[in-house]
Design a protein around this motif. Structure first.
Motif, PDB file in Angstrom:
ATOM      1  N   ASN A  86       0.014   1.256  -0.403  1.00  0.00           N
ATOM      2  CA  ASN A  86      -1.115   0.441  -0.826  1.00  0.00           C
ATOM      3  C   ASN A  86      -1.818   1.098  -2.019  1.00  0.00           C
ATOM      4  O   ASN A  86      -2.360   2.190  -1.893  1.00  0.00           O
TER       5      ASN A  86
ATOM      6  N   THR B  15       2.376   0.110  -9.622  1.00  0.00           N
ATOM      7  CA  THR B  15       2.927  -0.785  -8.606  1.00  0.00           C
ATOM      8  C   THR B  15       4.119  -1.558  -9.137  1.00  0.00           C
ATOM      9  O   THR B  15       4.382  -1.594 -10.338  1.00  0.00           O
TER      10      THR B  15
ATOM     11  N   TRP C 186       5.772   0.384   2.689  1.00  0.00           N
ATOM     12  CA  TRP C 186       4.949   0.009   1.551  1.00  0.00           C
ATOM     13  C   TRP C 186       3.853   1.025   1.337  1.00  0.00           C
ATOM     14  O   TRP C 186       3.446   1.739   2.251  1.00  0.00           O
TER      15      TRP C 186
ATOM     16  N   VAL D  75      -3.308  -6.569   4.564  1.00  0.00           N
ATOM     17  CA  VAL D  75      -2.906  -5.190   4.877  1.00  0.00           C
ATOM     18  C   VAL D  75      -2.339  -5.123   6.295  1.00  0.00           C
ATOM     19  O   VAL D  75      -1.300  -4.494   6.535  1.00  0.00           O
TER      20      VAL D  75
ATOM     21  N   SER E 102      -4.299  -0.493  -3.596  1.00  0.00           N
ATOM     22  CA  SER E 102      -5.609  -1.144  -3.690  1.00  0.00           C
ATOM     23  C   SER E 102      -6.688  -0.233  -3.124  1.00  0.00           C
ATOM     24  O   SER E 102      -6.419   0.559  -2.236  1.00  0.00           O
TER      25      SER E 102
END
Length: 142
Positions: free
Chosen positions: A38, A70, A36, A22, A40
């Motif tokens: 994330n 994603t 980007w 990250v 997750s």
């Protein structure tokens, strides 16, 4: 500038590896290489026990919900031995949803789990530049 929707495989016991990736992706974003998002969630709901039938089913549903939107899935192969059931599920979900899979070799380790190497679109070393370059070369940004 392209935006990449990324899921990073993670295990709570190995969260420092997740956080390092990250950090590298955030640095690349700060450097203007890409944006980007994330998808997750490295810390799980402590009320979900993955060792129960219900908890395992619930966790798989949550992982699938994280992976589906994603374009890229990053698999940290160094966690494979300890978490193969979950990483297998993440890989199988990514493959069935036709996601671009970046496999990351563990630092200083030559052997890569077959499941990871067989399904990854690309395998890269444990370092910022190879991971960032793999994201950029995926052409999966929007």
């Amino acid at each position: 500038m392209k935006t990449y929707n990324i899921f990073i495989s993670h295990a709570w016991k190995y969260s420092e590896h997740y956080h390092k990736v990250v950090q590298w992706l955030n640095e690349a974003q700060d450097e203007g290489q890409f944006k980007w998002k994330n998808y997750s969630v490295p810390e799980h709901d402590p009320l979900i026990d993955p060792n129960t039938t219900y908890g395992k089913k619930k966790l798989k549903e949550e992982l699938e919900g994280q992976i589906k939107p994603t374009s890229i899935v990053i698999i940290l192969s160094g966690m494979y031995a300890a978490y193969s059931e979950w990483i297998d599920f993440e890989i199988d979900t990514a493959v069935s949803c036709e996601k671009y899979i970046i496999g990351v070799k563990p630092w200083g380790q030559e052997r890569i789990p077959k499941k990871v190497s067989d399904n990854a679109d690309v395998m890269v070393g444990w370092n910022k530049n190879p991971i960032v370059n793999a994201v950029l070369e995926s052409n999966k940004g929007e």
